[in-house]
Write a protein that holds these residues in place. Structure first.
Motif, mmCIF file in Angstrom:
data_model
loop_
_atom_site.group_PDB
_atom_site.id
_atom_site.type_symbol
_atom_site.label_atom_id
_atom_site.label_comp_id
_atom_site.label_asym_id
_atom_site.label_seq_id
_atom_site.Cartn_x
_atom_site.Cartn_y
_atom_site.Cartn_z
ATOM 1 N N ALA A 1 0.815 -1.217 0.000
ATOM 2 C CA ALA A 1 0.000 0.000 0.000
ATOM 3 C C ALA A 1 0.849 1.268 0.000
ATOM 4 O O ALA A 1 0.522 2.246 -0.675
ATOM 5 C CB ALA A 1 -0.943 -0.009 1.205
ATOM 6 N N ASP A 2 1.967 1.270 0.764
ATOM 7 C CA ASP A 2 2.759 2.491 0.852
ATOM 8 C C ASP A 2 3.670 2.705 -0.360
ATOM 9 O O ASP A 2 4.351 3.730 -0.450
ATOM 10 C CB ASP A 2 3.581 2.508 2.143
ATOM 11 C CG ASP A 2 4.484 1.289 2.281
ATOM 12 O OD1 ASP A 2 4.357 0.359 1.451
ATOM 13 O OD2 ASP A 2 5.306 1.258 3.215
ATOM 14 N N HIS A 3 3.704 1.750 -1.324
ATOM 15 C CA HIS A 3 4.484 1.923 -2.548
ATOM 16 C C HIS A 3 3.615 2.350 -3.724
ATOM 17 O O HIS A 3 4.147 2.733 -4.774
ATOM 18 C CB HIS A 3 5.223 0.629 -2.901
ATOM 19 C CG HIS A 3 6.412 0.364 -2.030
ATOM 20 N ND1 HIS A 3 7.643 0.043 -2.536
ATOM 21 C CD2 HIS A 3 6.569 0.392 -0.683
ATOM 22 C CE1 HIS A 3 8.513 -0.134 -1.538
ATOM 23 N NE2 HIS A 3 7.873 0.075 -0.406
ATOM 24 N N VAL A 4 2.305 2.263 -3.570
ATOM 25 C CA VAL A 4 1.387 2.640 -4.647
ATOM 26 C C VAL A 4 1.546 4.107 -5.050
ATOM 27 O O VAL A 4 1.610 4.422 -6.244
ATOM 28 C CB VAL A 4 -0.073 2.327 -4.250
ATOM 29 C CG1 VAL A 4 -1.050 2.950 -5.234
ATOM 30 C CG2 VAL A 4 -0.284 0.818 -4.180
ATOM 31 N N PRO A 5 1.618 5.067 -4.100
ATOM 32 C CA PRO A 5 1.777 6.468 -4.506
ATOM 33 C C PRO A 5 3.014 6.722 -5.358
ATOM 34 O O PRO A 5 2.972 7.537 -6.294
ATOM 35 C CB PRO A 5 1.866 7.209 -3.159
ATOM 36 C CG PRO A 5 1.124 6.342 -2.205
ATOM 37 C CD PRO A 5 1.433 4.945 -2.630
ATOM 38 N N ALA A 6 4.121 6.037 -5.057
ATOM 39 C CA ALA A 6 5.350 6.250 -5.836
ATOM 40 C C ALA A 6 5.175 5.770 -7.272
ATOM 41 O O ALA A 6 5.581 6.448 -8.224
ATOM 42 C CB ALA A 6 6.518 5.529 -5.162
ATOM 43 N N ALA B 1 10.250 -3.352 -7.978
ATOM 44 C CA ALA B 1 8.872 -3.619 -8.402
ATOM 45 C C ALA B 1 8.098 -2.321 -8.618
ATOM 46 O O ALA B 1 7.298 -2.212 -9.554
ATOM 47 C CB ALA B 1 8.167 -4.492 -7.361
ATOM 48 N N THR B 2 8.348 -1.325 -7.767
ATOM 49 C CA THR B 2 7.671 -0.040 -7.909
ATOM 50 C C THR B 2 8.074 0.644 -9.206
ATOM 51 O O THR B 2 7.230 1.212 -9.911
ATOM 52 C CB THR B 2 8.006 0.873 -6.711
ATOM 53 O OG1 THR B 2 7.676 0.198 -5.494
ATOM 54 C CG2 THR B 2 7.232 2.172 -6.785
ATOM 55 N N ILE B 3 9.355 0.588 -9.544
ATOM 56 C CA ILE B 3 9.837 1.213 -10.781
ATOM 57 C C ILE B 3 9.223 0.520 -11.998
ATOM 58 O O ILE B 3 8.757 1.175 -12.942
ATOM 59 C CB ILE B 3 11.371 1.164 -10.840
ATOM 60 C CG1 ILE B 3 11.969 2.029 -9.725
ATOM 61 C CG2 ILE B 3 11.868 1.628 -12.202
ATOM 62 C CD1 ILE B 3 13.479 1.941 -9.621
#
Length: 336
Positions: free
Chosen positions: A39-44, A193-195
């Motif tokens: 959840a805390d990586h979604v905004p990035a 994964a976020t990138i």
């Protein structure tokens, strides 16, 4: 791989829709990102994708950007976004997503409202509120990763045409998203994964942005606003559904109903709390609040233990309040 393909398809459709509604792609894509990332990586991931989208829209509509709006909006948005990211480090954004989803659903009555013959004229007095709008948008964007259509009404009240809304929003958003990506990286909210996910969203945004210039000028301003409100309602439904699921899981919320021949009970569990209402023999009502000691907190603090607080209302025995600690037995605190 299947998740990335689904993300590309949904993101392409979302950015195509946002092209004719003035924004909202991030709010539509957010529920799917919540299934692929923490959840805390979604905004990035959202910020990476929407920054590329904003850059492409600025390139397409650079001549119609209302720079006076940008100069009033951005200076307060950047520090407010920093505050939102700091809050993101401390709390899960599910509850804010739920509130934003409910706010977006308020566009439904606006869609059903009869069309007014007179358009909205430009009002210079509305520009006074732009620094505050920028601060609110920056804070929400830093915390959730997207603002989308939430503040589109203020652009309408400034009298901007649809091309000007798209271009000016892009100019506001690109500085904000670049600033946020840097902060997300500094606070450890960006990983491989976020990138990858952000790049998929960015490619989808580019694929849809280049077709925007071909059909945007064919859409009447009234239809442009109606599509925006419809997209806001769709995003609201998706955000409420995703946030509701996250809240149910992380806070262990359970509702249940029990009944016997002599009693009926309706109860709800939330984190370590249980609240129940029980009706006995149609003449007695009992409200019970229970604190259930579970997990690491109880191990670290042995003084914390299970406890029940009971309010009992009876036509025969009157009203009394009792507190019960299982390890110590029951104790009557007050009786009326």
């Amino acid at each position: 791989m299947l998740g990335f393909v689904a993300l590309f398809v949904v993101a392409s459709a979302a950015f195509s829709l946002s092209a004719v509604s003035g924004g909202g792609a991030g709010l539509i894509v957010m529920p799917l990102l919540g299934l692929l990332l923490p959840a805390d990586h979604v905004p990035a991931a959202l910020s990476i994708g929407t920054a590329v989208s904003s850059a492409s829209r600025m390139a397409l509509f650079f001549k119609v950007i209302r720079w006076q709006v940008v100069f009033l909006y951005v200076p307060m948005a950047l520090p407010a976004a920093w505050a939102g990211i700091l809050l993101l480090k401390q709390f899960q954004p599910a509850y804010l997503d739920l509130l934003l989803g409910l706010f977006l659903l308020s566009n439904l009555p606006l869609m059903l409202r009869p069309r007014k013959k007179s358009g909205i004229s430009s009002k210079t007095s509305n520009s006074v509120w732009l620094p505050l709008i920028g601060a609110l948008a920056g804070f929400i964007s830093g915390f959730t990763g997207a603002v989308g259509l939430i503040f589109n009404g203020f652009y309408y009240r400034l009298g901007l045409r649809k091309e000007e809304i798209v271009a000016t929003r892009a100019a506001n958003d690109i500085l904000l998203h670049i600033f946020k990506v840097v902060l997300y990286a500094l606070y450890g909210l960006i990983d491989q994964a976020t990138i990858k996910t952000g790049v998929v969203v960015a490619i989808a945004a580019l694929a849809s942005s280049w077709g925007m210039r071909l059909y945007l000028h064919h859409i009447p301003d009234y239809l442009f606003r109606q599509i925006g409100r419809g997209a806001a309602v769709v995003a609201g439904v998706a955000m409420v559904a995703l946030a509701g699921r996250q809240i149910l899981v992380q806070d262990r919320i359970v509702l249940y109903f029990n009944h016997t021949e002599k009693a009926v009970e309706l109860a709800a569990n939330w984190r370590q709390h249980k609240l129940s209402v029980e009706v006995e023999n149609l003449t007695e009502v009992e409200l019970r609040h229970s604190v259930l000691c579970r997990g690491v907190t109880c191990i670290e603090n042995p003084k914390i233990q299970d406890m029940d607080t009971i309010l009992h209302i009876s036509l025969d025995r009157g009203i009394y309040i009792a507190k019960r600690i299982p390890s110590l037995g029951s104790g009557l605190i007050t009786r009326t």
